[in-house]
Design an enzyme around this catalytic site. Structure first.
Site, PDB file in Angstrom:
ATOM      1  N   SER A 141     -49.995 -36.490  37.300  1.00  0.00           N
ATOM      2  CA  SER A 141     -50.568 -38.443  37.670  1.00  0.00           C
ATOM      3  C   SER A 141     -49.624 -38.976  38.216  1.00  0.00           C
ATOM      4  O   SER A 141     -49.823 -40.260  38.294  1.00  0.00           O
ATOM      5  CB  SER A 141     -48.968 -38.957  35.990  1.00  0.00           C
ATOM      6  OG  SER A 141     -47.345 -38.676  37.486  1.00  0.00           O
ATOM      7  N   CYS A 169     -48.228 -30.695  37.191  1.00  0.00           N
ATOM      8  CA  CYS A 169     -47.820 -31.719  36.374  1.00  0.00           C
ATOM      9  C   CYS A 169     -46.828 -30.627  35.312  1.00  0.00           C
ATOM     10  O   CYS A 169     -47.736 -30.133  34.276  1.00  0.00           O
ATOM     11  CB  CYS A 169     -49.171 -32.670  36.051  1.00  0.00           C
ATOM     12  SG  CYS A 169     -47.811 -33.721  34.737  1.00  0.00           S
ATOM     13  N   CYS A 175     -40.157 -31.221  37.071  1.00  0.00           N
ATOM     14  CA  CYS A 175     -41.536 -32.221  38.082  1.00  0.00           C
ATOM     15  C   CYS A 175     -41.461 -32.605  39.223  1.00  0.00           C
ATOM     16  O   CYS A 175     -41.405 -32.058  40.021  1.00  0.00           O
ATOM     17  CB  CYS A 175     -40.384 -34.062  37.243  1.00  0.00           C
ATOM     18  SG  CYS A 175     -41.869 -34.414  37.809  1.00  0.00           S
TER      19      CYS A 175
END
Ligand code: DGL
Length: 262
Positions: free
Chosen positions: A12, A74, A184
């Site tokens: 992202s 991701c 993450c």
């Protein structure tokens, strides 16, 4: 045989650079195309449907660039779209998932913390990973709002970041955990801060993803020994991405703008 086709890597945003860094360190002679989908960050607050639609558009871009393999750098996109993308795209796709298995093997106290996006923390994918690899471990699973946004801005040390980290880490510290999974790809850039606050060691998936990618390329007989180019794209603001990416990777990076066909 030398396969000079590039590897596509996406996230992202800036977080995927923590995976790209490991890929380049292990396979410096591969060519890479990196896409930061900053127009749609944060993925951690999107629905499964939205994530599938957006990430398919990124993968289609990679296909148009003749990539030989795609790395989803991701956790959130992997949890919600990996199977879907594999059913739509005809090249191998390597995903990134929280390092639950190595963390469970490392923990001596029998307690681990997991920091990830709100979407990853409540995903079935993570639940199943925990069931499979950490059924005998107490897992303190924390979904973190806004943490990726600070990294996106290149803010790793401000009082605001420290306040956020303290809030998310408090329950983990209290639990007796002796390892924290960074679930993450933005969070490895906060690794030192997290370790300083807690004194607990962290673990992320970057190196394992790079090793898995290398093995996959070897199996495909598709490694490259003569490349080394990286092209950076963002769906957001190219100058801003270049500035923050240069800061995080400690070298000059110049990105191009990408308009996705969604
Ligand atoms: N870096 C991503 C991950 O590993 C997602 C961050 C976000 O966009 O919410 O989950």
């Amino acid at each position: 045989m030398n396969d000079t086709r590039p590897i596509g890597v996406f996230d992202s945003g800036i977080g995927g650079l923590s995976v790209l860094k490991e890929l380049v360190s292990l396979m410096p002679k591969e060519n890479y195309i990196f896409v930061a989908d900053q127009l749609n960050v944060p993925y951690g607050e999107k629905t499964k449907k939205e994530l599938q639609k957006i990430t398919l558009a990124i993968c289609n871009f990679f296909v148009s660039q003749n990539t030989k393999l795609i790395v989803i750098a991701c956790n959130t996109a992997t949890c919600y779209a990996l199977d879907y993308l594999r059913s739509k795209i005809n090249i191998p796709i390597v995903g990134t998932v929280p390092a639950i298995k190595p963390a469970a093997q490392k923990s001596k106290s029998g307690v681990m913390g997991v920091l990830s996006t709100p979407a990853t923390s409540k995903s079935l994918y993570l639940k199943n990973l925990i069931k499979l690899h950490a059924s005998n471990i107490k897992v303190v699973n924390i979904g973190c709002f806004n943490l990726e946004n600070t990294v996106e801005k290149g803010d790793l040390n401000s009082p605001k970041v420290k306040k956020l980290l303290n809030k998310y880490i408090r329950p983990i510290k209290k639990s007796g955990a002796d390892v924290i999974v960074l679930g993450c790809t933005h969070y490895p850039f906060l690794k030192n801060q997290i370790q300083n606050i807690t004194g607990i060691s962290t673990i992320d998936s970057g190196k394992a993803i790079a090793e898995h990618t290398k093995k996959t390329l070897q199996r495909m007989s598709a490694s490259n020994k003569s490349g080394g180019e990286i092209h950076f794209y963002t769906t957001g603001k190219a100058r801003f991405f270049s500035k923050v990416a240069s800061l995080l990777l400690k070298k000059t990076i110049s990105a191009q703008k990408l308009i996705l066909k969604i």
